[in-house]
Design a protein around this motif. Sequence first.
Motif, PDB file in Angstrom:
ATOM      1  N   UNK B  10       0.849  -1.202   0.000  1.00 42.64           N
ATOM      2  CA  UNK B  10       0.000   0.000   0.000  1.00 42.64           C
ATOM      3  C   UNK B  10       0.883   1.250   0.000  1.00 42.64           C
ATOM      4  N   UNK B  11       0.377   2.338  -0.575  1.00 40.14           N
ATOM      5  CA  UNK B  11       1.130   3.595  -0.463  1.00 40.14           C
ATOM      6  C   UNK B  11       1.218   4.021   1.006  1.00 40.14           C
ATOM      7  N   UNK B  12       2.381   4.581   1.393  1.00 37.50           N
ATOM      8  CA  UNK B  12       2.516   5.085   2.763  1.00 37.50           C
ATOM      9  C   UNK B  12       1.541   6.226   3.005  1.00 37.50           C
ATOM     10  N   UNK B  13       1.127   6.420   4.268  1.00 32.64           N
ATOM     11  CA  UNK B  13       0.264   7.565   4.560  1.00 32.64           C
ATOM     12  C   UNK B  13       0.957   8.860   4.116  1.00 32.64           C
ATOM     13  N   UNK B  14       0.225   9.721   3.455  1.00 31.11           N
ATOM     14  CA  UNK B  14       0.793  10.977   2.994  1.00 31.11           C
ATOM     15  C   UNK B  14       1.273  10.941   1.559  1.00 31.11           C
ATOM     16  N   UNK B  36     -16.212   6.590   2.502  1.00 28.11           N
ATOM     17  CA  UNK B  36     -15.558   7.792   2.999  1.00 28.11           C
ATOM     18  C   UNK B  36     -14.102   7.887   2.575  1.00 28.11           C
ATOM     19  N   UNK B  37     -13.478   6.764   2.303  1.00 30.65           N
ATOM     20  CA  UNK B  37     -12.062   6.786   1.950  1.00 30.65           C
ATOM     21  C   UNK B  37     -11.741   5.578   1.074  1.00 30.65           C
ATOM     22  N   UNK B  38     -10.829   5.769   0.108  1.00 33.26           N
ATOM     23  CA  UNK B  38     -10.388   4.679  -0.755  1.00 33.26           C
ATOM     24  C   UNK B  38      -8.862   4.741  -0.864  1.00 33.26           C
ATOM     25  N   UNK B  39      -8.220   3.624  -0.709  1.00 36.91           N
ATOM     26  CA  UNK B  39      -6.775   3.544  -0.953  1.00 36.91           C
ATOM     27  C   UNK B  39      -6.526   2.337  -1.856  1.00 36.91           C
ATOM     28  N   UNK B  40      -5.675   2.525  -2.846  1.00 40.39           N
ATOM     29  CA  UNK B  40      -5.418   1.453  -3.807  1.00 40.39           C
ATOM     30  C   UNK B  40      -3.975   0.993  -3.692  1.00 40.39           C
ATOM     31  N   UNK B  41      -3.791  -0.315  -3.611  1.00 40.78           N
ATOM     32  CA  UNK B  41      -2.451  -0.887  -3.565  1.00 40.78           C
ATOM     33  C   UNK B  41      -2.387  -2.123  -4.435  1.00 40.78           C
ATOM     34  N   UNK B  42      -1.281  -2.843  -4.284  1.00 42.42           N
ATOM     35  CA  UNK B  42      -1.077  -4.042  -5.077  1.00 42.42           C
ATOM     36  C   UNK B  42      -1.057  -5.241  -4.157  1.00 42.42           C
ATOM     37  N   UNK B  71      10.370   0.881  -0.489  1.00 42.60           N
ATOM     38  CA  UNK B  71      10.182   1.304   0.913  1.00 42.60           C
ATOM     39  C   UNK B  71      10.116   2.820   1.100  1.00 42.60           C
ATOM     40  N   UNK B  72      10.488   3.581   0.077  1.00 42.39           N
ATOM     41  CA  UNK B  72      10.404   5.041   0.190  1.00 42.39           C
ATOM     42  C   UNK B  72       8.943   5.489   0.197  1.00 42.39           C
ATOM     43  N   UNK B  73       8.125   4.844  -0.604  1.00 42.07           N
ATOM     44  CA  UNK B  73       6.735   5.296  -0.744  1.00 42.07           C
ATOM     45  C   UNK B  73       5.696   4.229  -0.414  1.00 42.07           C
ATOM     46  N   UNK B  74       6.151   2.993  -0.154  1.00 47.12           N
ATOM     47  CA  UNK B  74       5.181   1.913   0.050  1.00 47.12           C
ATOM     48  C   UNK B  74       5.439   1.146   1.345  1.00 47.12           C
ATOM     49  N   UNK B  75       4.392   0.536   1.856  1.00 49.18           N
ATOM     50  CA  UNK B  75       4.486  -0.364   3.003  1.00 49.18           C
ATOM     51  C   UNK B  75       4.074  -1.751   2.540  1.00 49.18           C
ATOM     52  N   UNK B  76       4.899  -2.758   2.826  1.00 42.82           N
ATOM     53  CA  UNK B  76       4.565  -4.128   2.438  1.00 42.82           C
ATOM     54  C   UNK B  76       4.199  -4.938   3.672  1.00 42.82           C
TER      55      UNK B  76
END
Lengths: 89, 89
Positions: B10-14, B36-42, B71-76
């Motif tokens: 997922x993208x990191x918060x922010x 209310x909220x949607x987050x898109x990841x792989x 790891x700069x922009x994503x959390x696994x």
Amino acid sequence: MLYELSVEIMPKPGIADPEGATILRALHALGFDVTKRVAVGKVIKLQVEADTGEEALQAAESMAAKLLANPVIEVARVSLVQEHVASTD
Amino acid sequence: MLYELSVEIMPKPGIADPEGATILRALHALGFDVTKRVAVGKVIKLQVEADTGEEALQAAESMAAKLLANPVIEVARVSLVQEHVASTD
């Protein structure tokens, strides 16, 4: 109440998955020969306002069918991750 | 033994998530105002040959750190889905 749901969208068996094939080759090139298969899909996290978890699940399944997944080539699996998410608005 | 693992990225918060923002607008346009909220990841499903589930998990975490996620922009998040997958080769 705010519920957090996860919609996992994977290509149907038999549908080409070039990203998965590329990742599998790259893992082998990096020495991860233990990896036998890779499939890549999408995950969509939703926060949904509903009275019950069941209602939130049904809403998310309806969203998956109407917008999030393409039933011709994808399979969507909806699951409830968490109830009572603290609202951050 | 063959283990099935799931790596959720997922993208990191922010971090900007334009796909999530677009899906949220589309859901509202379709009448799903409850969202209310949607987050898109792989999500990357792996089949890994290992002696134990613990060993398979460690291998998958190493793959996530070295190749699958940025790891700069994503959390696994790696999880074991199933042990003893029937080999289909």
